[in-house]
Structure formats: structure tokens, C-alpha cells
Design an enzyme around this catalytic site. Structure first.
Site, PDB file in Angstrom:
ATOM      1  N   CYS A 165      61.572 -32.758 -49.655  1.00 30.12           N
ATOM      2  CA  CYS A 165      62.324 -31.962 -50.435  1.00 30.12           C
ATOM      3  C   CYS A 165      62.819 -32.600 -51.823  1.00 30.12           C
ATOM      4  O   CYS A 165      61.882 -33.224 -52.628  1.00 30.12           O
ATOM      5  CB  CYS A 165      63.505 -31.016 -49.891  1.00 30.12           C
ATOM      6  SG  CYS A 165      63.977 -29.614 -50.708  1.00 30.12           S
TER       7      CYS A 165
ATOM      8  N   HIS B 176      60.216 -28.658 -45.591  1.00 28.17           N
ATOM      9  CA  HIS B 176      61.020 -29.389 -44.379  1.00 28.17           C
ATOM     10  C   HIS B 176      60.416 -29.361 -43.220  1.00 28.17           C
ATOM     11  O   HIS B 176      60.536 -28.420 -42.301  1.00 28.17           O
ATOM     12  CB  HIS B 176      62.459 -28.672 -44.390  1.00 28.17           C
ATOM     13  CG  HIS B 176      63.353 -28.742 -45.380  1.00 28.17           C
ATOM     14  ND1 HIS B 176      64.090 -29.843 -45.447  1.00 28.17           N
ATOM     15  CD2 HIS B 176      63.619 -28.118 -46.597  1.00 28.17           C
ATOM     16  CE1 HIS B 176      64.995 -29.858 -46.757  1.00 28.17           C
ATOM     17  NE2 HIS B 176      64.583 -29.000 -47.296  1.00 28.17           N
TER      18      HIS B 176
ATOM     19  N   GLU C 152      60.818 -31.091 -40.790  1.00 31.27           N
ATOM     20  CA  GLU C 152      61.717 -31.372 -39.535  1.00 31.27           C
ATOM     21  C   GLU C 152      62.137 -30.100 -38.844  1.00 31.27           C
ATOM     22  O   GLU C 152      62.460 -30.086 -37.427  1.00 31.27           O
ATOM     23  CB  GLU C 152      62.948 -32.169 -39.955  1.00 31.27           C
ATOM     24  CG  GLU C 152      63.838 -31.461 -40.837  1.00 31.27           C
ATOM     25  CD  GLU C 152      63.562 -31.575 -42.252  1.00 31.27           C
ATOM     26  OE1 GLU C 152      64.594 -31.560 -43.029  1.00 31.27           O
ATOM     27  OE2 GLU C 152      62.372 -31.831 -42.700  1.00 31.27           O
TER      28      GLU C 152
END
Length: 565
Positions: free
Chosen positions: A384, A513, A515
Site C-alpha cells: 500500500c 493488502h 496480509e
């Protein structure tokens, strides 16, 4: 008809209710049951999207773009539940819904009250997560602590649901604290007794107690808690501190918690024998990885509170699991890299990661870290803001675009490499004004990104950002050597940038993102590849050092080795 498990907490906050709920979900899935989870938060914010990471920790984003509590990250990592905005409600959102209905006239002129209108809204939200029978069990976590005035409507709602669903269909689990008093040299049960008493005054009698402590509960202590709190001794579960959160399901199973739940909810006929083989292997790898270890620096701006990057930290652990490695993470405040010694602070790490964030503070420190990683061929992963700063760094130092910047940090920059989403220009209200949720991305052939995703032509990842790469500068940066390996299907949004492997062994940054989609039993490929690259860099560095210090190598050869590395 689904069964319901209600998880509450007492004495203090941060007892790990979210982890407990997630672990219970994983245990029930290991017995062949379908589960979903919902988090009810008592704060008045409509969602966590506008809350400071220092106060509330990470904002977890679901596929549908909902900005939710970080506990939903635990839910998705520990189970196969596919969560959405329907799985996280706050006091603010509940009241907003009630007020909107009142304004529309849905209540036909009635006086709107907490009971029944607000509590009915809460119950409707809970039941809505499995309207089509998607789950056998719904696990409901109530945020906050019993006794807080904010959580009373939620507690009243689940009390009513307990009666409406019946004892065979609802189970109440209460997480509480059993503190160790050093001066007395013993664990004390009084806080637990008071917490249960307060819950019973509301009308809820817990069926199971999860007793948080830093050491084991003795048999006598369990008996005492069972007696004073009116639960079975077998229902007093020790929730002792563990060395890894992924051991919590195993610790609960060893005490018979899953069997207790299955029996209490009359699920014996549909529940299969438990299979925790994968979890046991996972925990063994986390505790004693056989391949070694690697050190990664996270250069961010919210590092004072690790929960601000909760999913990121867990995803790195997952990347380590995929490579049978221990990942040692060091948090570096980006503002601390603004002195002349910043390179020495980064030198001992095998890789560098710059995560997401908002605002100007600390950005120049991030750019310094990225410049160091690019120049020294240290593996770099940007997420990001980490992609945006990577583009800015490359524009400034590789393309000679002096003062290149983002309009988020400098609206007067002569080279707006990063700029605001076009449809959000002049938007003043922050809540919900971002590119949120899952978006598709096309991957270019022959790139590192395409290889990492196992040659997939298209992927889908979750976003949370207001600013994008400015396509007007794409050709300039491409001529400088930056590879745009991932773009949106309409070619408007840049999703992934990287350096060719001729220029750098592993340099990749993404606008999304990843994750948020990593799980311990299914590590995200980007993190698995990044951790592998970090370890390879460590091996390369160690080999180079050995060659440099080897007394058998003549001085001229050692000098040549130094210049090459």
C-alpha cells in the site's frame, strides 16, 4: 437451525476473547462442523475505519470492503469462514440502523426504546449471518468488558436469545482473569467470582469459564472457581499464556473444550472425531523450524502498537511456516531513520518491509529505507503506502524527477507520482471514502509477481487506500527500469510494481493488502516468497563474510570479494 455460542469477557479488556472465539471455531471445524463468527463492538463509531491505529489497532478489510475489527482477522485465519460487513456490528451502526428505520416510519409511530427496538436490531444482526443455513454453529463475541455501560444492550440481547433459542441451542462462554499476586505467591479467584456475579445479575449464567492466567490452574483452584461460580469443574478451562497463539486450539482440546461444547449443544450425531493433525504440525514448525531463521525489518509509522499491523505480523509468521523458518521481526519507527546513521540501523537485516499507513509523518524515513534496499540489493516488500513510497523513491533517484511526491504529502509537488482517486477529489468526509475490498488484478507474463502466484493470469486482492499511482508517469518510470507487473483489468490502476531480477533479486511492491488473506495453514504466496528471499539473502551474506574472513584466501582475492558484494 444453527446453534449459538456467546463469548463474553470480564475483569479487564484484552483477555483474548477474539483468539478464544477463533480457536473454538477451528476446533469445531476440525470436527466437521461449519462455523461462522460475528463480533459485536460496544463503541459508538459506525465502524473502525476512522479510528486511530494507536487506539484500536488494525482495521481488517473483508472482500466486500467492510472496515472491521481486527478480531475478524483472527476469525478468518483460524477458520474457513468467509466474513463480510454482516459479521461486525458496532453500537453506532446498530443505532444508525434503528434511527434510519424510525425516520422512514418503519415503527409506525411507536416510542423507540433500547428494549425492544435496539435489542431486536442486535438479535436480527446475529441471526442474519446464517439465514440460509450456511453454518451449523454461530460464534458471537461481545466486545468490551462485563460492567461497561456501553455493552449492556448487547448483553441484554444475547440474554434474550438464550431464552428464545433454548438451552440446547445456546451456550455462554465467559473469559475472565485469574491474576497471580506476587506478594501472596498465589493465583486469586476473586476477580473471576465478581465478574461472573455481575454477569449473572444481568441474567446470564455462563456455562463455561475460560480462565486467563500466566500459570496453570491447580485442581483445587478449579474446584473453588466451579463452586463459587456455579459451573461444572470440567467447564473451568485454563487459558494459560502460550508461546504461540496457534497452540490455543490444542490447549483447549487437551482440556476437552470441544467435546464439552458438542455435548452441550447436542451436536454429537453430526460432529466427527476431531482431526488436529495439521494444527499440531503447524505448532511444531512454529516452535522448532528446521531450516533456520531470518531477520526482517518493518519500517512503519505505527510501530509503537504492534496490533496496528496484526495481520502483517501474522502473515510473516505464515511465510516462515511455508519455508520452515523462524522470522525475527524488528519494528523500526520510520522517523528514526532521518539521521546520518540510518544505513547502519538497516544493515543487519535480511530484508525490509514498508507497510501501509496514512499521512505525511515518517514518509521520508520510509523512502530512505527503500533507497537503501534498492541500492544494496536487499529484498524489499512494499504494501500500500510501501508501494507508493517505492514509486516516489524510484522517480526521484532512478528517473531524476526531483521533488517527486504524492499529493497526499505535498499538493504543490511538480511531479505528482501518487495522486488522489479521481472520483474522490474534493471529498471532505473520510468515513468509507476509499477504494475498499477485493479487486481483480491482471499479472504480466515473465514477471516475479506472475511466478509467485504460480503463473496465474488474474488474481483478486483486498484494498484500503485513497491514493493511486498516477498513470501519466508510467512510461517515464518504465524507461527507468521499473516493471508494472500487475494492473487492473481496465488498465487504469497500478497494482504491483517490481524490479527485474537482473537488477535486484527481490524487489516488489503492491497497492493491495495481501496480509488480509494469509492463513497459518495456507500462507499467502507473496509472504512465502518474500521470506524465502530474505533467507537466501542471509545465506549469501554469510557466505560472503566467510570468504572475506577466510585466512586461506589471499588479500587481493578478499578485496575482489568485497567489491562484488
Amino acid at each position: 437451525m444453527p446453534k449459538y455460542i456467546f463469548v463474553t469477557g470480564g475483569v479487564v479488556s484484552s483477555l483474548g476473547k477474539g483468539l478464544a472465539a477463533s480457536s473454538i471455531g477451528s476446533l469445531l471445524e476440525a470436527r466437521g462442523l461449519r462455523v461462522t463468527l460475528i463480533k459485536l463492538d460496544p463503541y459508538i463509531n459506525v465502524d473502525p475505519g476512522t479510528m486511530s491505529p494507536f487506539q484500536h489497532g488494525e482495521v481488517f478489510v473483508t472482500d466486500d470492503g467492510a472496515e472491521t475489527d481486527l478480531d475478524l482477522g483472527h476469525y478468518e485465519r483460524f477458520t474457513h469462514a468467509h466474513l463480510s460487513q454482516a459479521n461486525n456490528w458496532t453500537t453506532g451502526r446498530i443505532y444508525l440502523s434503528v434511527i434510519e428505520k424510525e425516520r422512514r416510519g418503519d415503527y409506525l409511530g411507536k416510542t423507540i426504546q433500547v428494549i425492544p427496538h435496539v435489542t431486536n436490531e442486535i438479535k436480527d444482526a446475529i441471526r442474519a449471518v446464517t439465514v440460509n443455513g450456511e453454518a451449523d454453529v454461530v460464534i458471537v463475541e461481545i466486545g468490551g468488558t462485563v460492567g461497561d455501560i456501553e455493552s449492556l444492550p448487547f448483553l441484554e440481547a444475547i440474554r434474550q436469545m438464550g431464552n428464545e433459542e433454548g438451552r440446547e441451542n445456546a451456550l455462554f462462554i465467559h473469559a475472565t482473569l485469574v491474576p497471580y499476586i506476587a506478594a501472596a505467591g498465589e493465583l486469586k479467584t476473586k476477580p473471576t467470582q465478581h465478574s461472573v456475579r455481575e454477569l449473572r445479575e444481568i441474567g446470564i449464567a455462563p456455562d463455561v469459564l475460560l480462565c486467563r492466567s500466566d500459570r496453570p490452574l491447580s485442581h483445587d483452584l478449579r474446584s473453588k472457581i466451579a463452586l463459587f461460580c456455579n459451573v461444572k469443574e470440567s467447564a473451568v478451562i485454563s487459558a494459560q499464556d502460550v508461546d504461540t497463539i496457534y497452540n490455543v486450539p490444542l490447549a483447549f482440546h487437551d482440556q476437552g473444550l470441544d467435546e464439552l461444547i458438542v455435548s452441550a449443544l447436542h451436536l454429537n450425531e453430526v460432529a466427527a472425531p476431531v482431526d488436529l493433525t495439521a494444527w499440531r504440525k503447524l505448532v511444531s514448525t512454529v516452535r522448532e523450524p528446521s531450516a533456520g531463521e531470518t531477520a526482517i525489518a518493518i519500517v512503519g509509522k505505527y510501530v509503537e502498537l504492534e496490533d496496528s499491523y496484526k495481520s502483517l505480523r501474522e502473515a510473516l509468521t505464515h511465510g516462515g511456516i511455508a519455508n520452515n523458518l523462524r522470522v525475527n521481526v524488528r519494528w523500526i519507527e520510520s522517523e528514526d531513520l532521518m539521521d546520518d546513521t540510518y544505513e547502519s540501523r538497516l544493515r543487519d537485516f535480511d530484508a525490509i518491509l514498508v507497510p501501509g499507513g496514512f499521512g505525511k509523518r515518517g514518509v521520508e524515513g520510509m523512502i530512505r529505507a527503500i533507497s537503501y534496499a534498492r541500492r544494496t540489493r536487499t529484498p524489499y516488500f512494499g504494501i500500500c503506502l510501501g508501494m507508493q513510497t517505492a514509486c516516489i523513491e524510484f522517480a526521484r533517484h532512478a528517473c531524476d524527477l526531483k521533488d517527486a511526491d504524492s499529493t497526499e504529502f505535498n499538493v504543490e509537488t511538480p511531479h505528482p507520482i501518487i495522486f488522489k482517486l479521481r472520483d474522490l477529489v474534493d471529498v471532505e468526509q473520510f468515513g468509507g471514502t476509499m477504494r475498499l475490498g477485493a479487486c481483480p488484478c491482471h499479472l504480466s507474463e515473465g514477471t516475479l509477481a506472475r511466478e509467485i502466484y504460480d503463473d496465474a493470469a488474474e488474481i483478486s486482492e483486498r484494498h484500503r487506500h485513497r491514493y493511486e499511482f498516477n498513470p501519466a508517469y508510467r512510461e517515464t518510470l518504465e524507461q527507468g527500469g521499473l516493471v508494472f507487473s500487475g494492473v487492473s483489468p481496465d488498465d487504469k490502476f497500478i497494482e504491483i510494481v517490481e524490479l527485474s531480477r537482473d537488477e535486484h533479486p527481490w524487489f516488489l511492491a503492491c497497492q493491495f493488502h495481501p496480509e488480509f488473506k494469509s492463513k497459518p495453514l495456507a500462507p499467502h504466496p507473496l509472504f512465502a516468497s518474500f521470506v524465502h528471499a530474505a533467507f537466501q539473502n542471509r545465506l549469501h551474506t554469510e557466505t560472503s563474510v566467510e570468504q572475506i574472513t577466510d585466512p586461506e584466501i589471499p588479500a587481493l582475492e578478499r578485496a575482489a570479494t568485497v567489491s562484488e558484494n
